[in-house]
Design an enzyme around this catalytic site. Structure first.
Site, PDB file in Angstrom:
ATOM      1  N   SER A 113       0.829  -1.196   0.000  1.00 34.30           N
ATOM      2  CA  SER A 113       0.000   0.000   0.000  1.00 34.30           C
ATOM      3  C   SER A 113       0.872   1.259   0.000  1.00 34.30           C
ATOM      4  CB  SER A 113      -0.958  -0.055   1.199  1.00 34.30           C
ATOM      5  OG  SER A 113      -1.967   0.916   1.089  1.00 34.30           O
ATOM      6  N   ASP A 248     -10.115  -3.595  -5.347  1.00 32.82           N
ATOM      7  CA  ASP A 248      -9.355  -2.803  -4.380  1.00 32.82           C
ATOM      8  C   ASP A 248      -9.864  -1.366  -4.406  1.00 32.82           C
ATOM      9  OD1 ASP A 248      -7.459  -1.467  -2.829  1.00 32.82           O
ATOM     10  OD2 ASP A 248      -5.810  -2.713  -3.534  1.00 32.82           O
ATOM     11  N   HIS A 275      -7.147  -5.914  -0.347  1.00 27.52           N
ATOM     12  CA  HIS A 275      -6.057  -4.944  -0.176  1.00 27.52           C
ATOM     13  C   HIS A 275      -5.274  -5.237   1.109  1.00 27.52           C
ATOM     14  CE1 HIS A 275      -4.058  -1.030  -0.662  1.00 27.52           C
ATOM     15  NE2 HIS A 275      -4.177  -0.908   0.643  1.00 27.52           N
TER      16      HIS A 275
END
Length: 297
Positions: A113, A248, A275
């Site tokens: 991320s 996502d 995610h």
């Protein structure tokens, strides 16, 4: 596995290590930078599998302020905002690599991320770091237009406007008897079929000092993460594996398509994984990362 507390960019930080990445006689080292919340404990199953399958020393680093540490000064946001924003987090990660990781070692960087964005920013202005790279894995990366995503719009347009109320909720939860909080967490874990030991990690997240830093960094991400760092991407195009989820709300598939247009030489993959892969898909994701790292050994 070893839990260590080191001071990085003036903030005491919880780092989890496997093997001895700080003194391994030049053996390749894996460095995993977490997403937000940056609590390294959530990545233990992922790191366990990765260390077992590669045999390489490994280090998990979260984000400054995103964990409960003994040093109280490391939890103060006011007057130290520059240590907890994205620029501060970049310096935080760079000091780990420059001052602690074995200087003779080549590196395999993993970013999840916002950790992926941090890796690109680290590489943009640090040629010495780029020269040490052997592989990069960007997992469900938030590299551009975060505020325009479904989750970004919710965070920016709704949650941010209720910031003081959300902080109050953290405080109120913290004031509840621990037995009640643990009971509520246990119900949450059961409903979402998550392991019971995650209770310890969630308790860290619910600490008001931690929650405050998580939100502070999230707002900064909304303001800063807008355009692709094409310069850094081009530097590592032959070393990088990028994994996107088909569903996502932080990094939609359309962003993968944008990235491909800029740099079609990257290795990319679409998967049916959330995610927050560390909650239920640590082993599957570790297998994909391991396979790519082994091609670069």
């Amino acid at each position: 596995m070893k839990n260590e507390f080191v001071t990085l960019n003036h903030i005491q930080t919880h780092v989890i290590t496997y093997g001895d990445p700080f003194n391994c006689n030049g053996k390749d080292v894996i460095v995993c930078i977490t997403g937000n919340p940056g609590i390294p404990d959530f990545y233990i199953e992922f790191a366990d599998e990765l260390h077992k399958s590669t045999g390489l020393p490994l280090c998990i680093i979260g984000h400054a302020g995103h964990d409960v540490v003994p040093d109280e000064a490391s939890s103060i946001l006011k007057g130290q905002e520059h240590l907890f924003d994205l620029d501060g987090q970049i310096k935080h990660k760079l000091q780990l690599i420059d001052s602690y990781v074995d200087k003779q070692s080549k590196l395999h960087l993993i970013g999840h991320s916002i950790g992926s964005w941090l890796i690109l920013e680290l590489l943009k202005d640090n040629e010495n770091l780029t020269m040490r790279l052997k592989s990069v894995n960007l997992l469900f990366p938030t590299l551009q237009k975060m505020a325009e995503t479904r989750n970004g719009k919710f965070l920016n347009g709704f949650l941010r406007n209720l910031h003081n109320f959300v902080l109050l909720l953290f405080v109120l939860v913290h004031l509840l008897p621990s037995v009640i909080v643990k009971f509520l967490i246990a119900i949450y874990l059961k409903v979402y079929a998550l392991p019971s030991h995650y209770s310890e990690y969630i308790l860290k997240f619910l600490n008001p000092n931690v929650g405050e830093k998580v939100l502070f960094l999230a707002y900064n991400e909304m303001d800063r993460v807008k355009s692709l760092n094409v310069e850094a991407i081009n530097k590592i195009k032959h070393l990088t594996n990028v994994i996107y989820s088909k569903t996502d709300n932080w990094a939609p598939i359309s962003y993968m398509e944008d990235l491909y247009k800029y740099q079609p030489e990257l290795t990319m993959k679409q998967v049916d994984i959330d995610h927050a892969f560390v909650l239920k898909s640590s082993e599957t994701t570790a297998e994909m990362v391991m396979q790519f790292i082994k091609t670069k050994l």
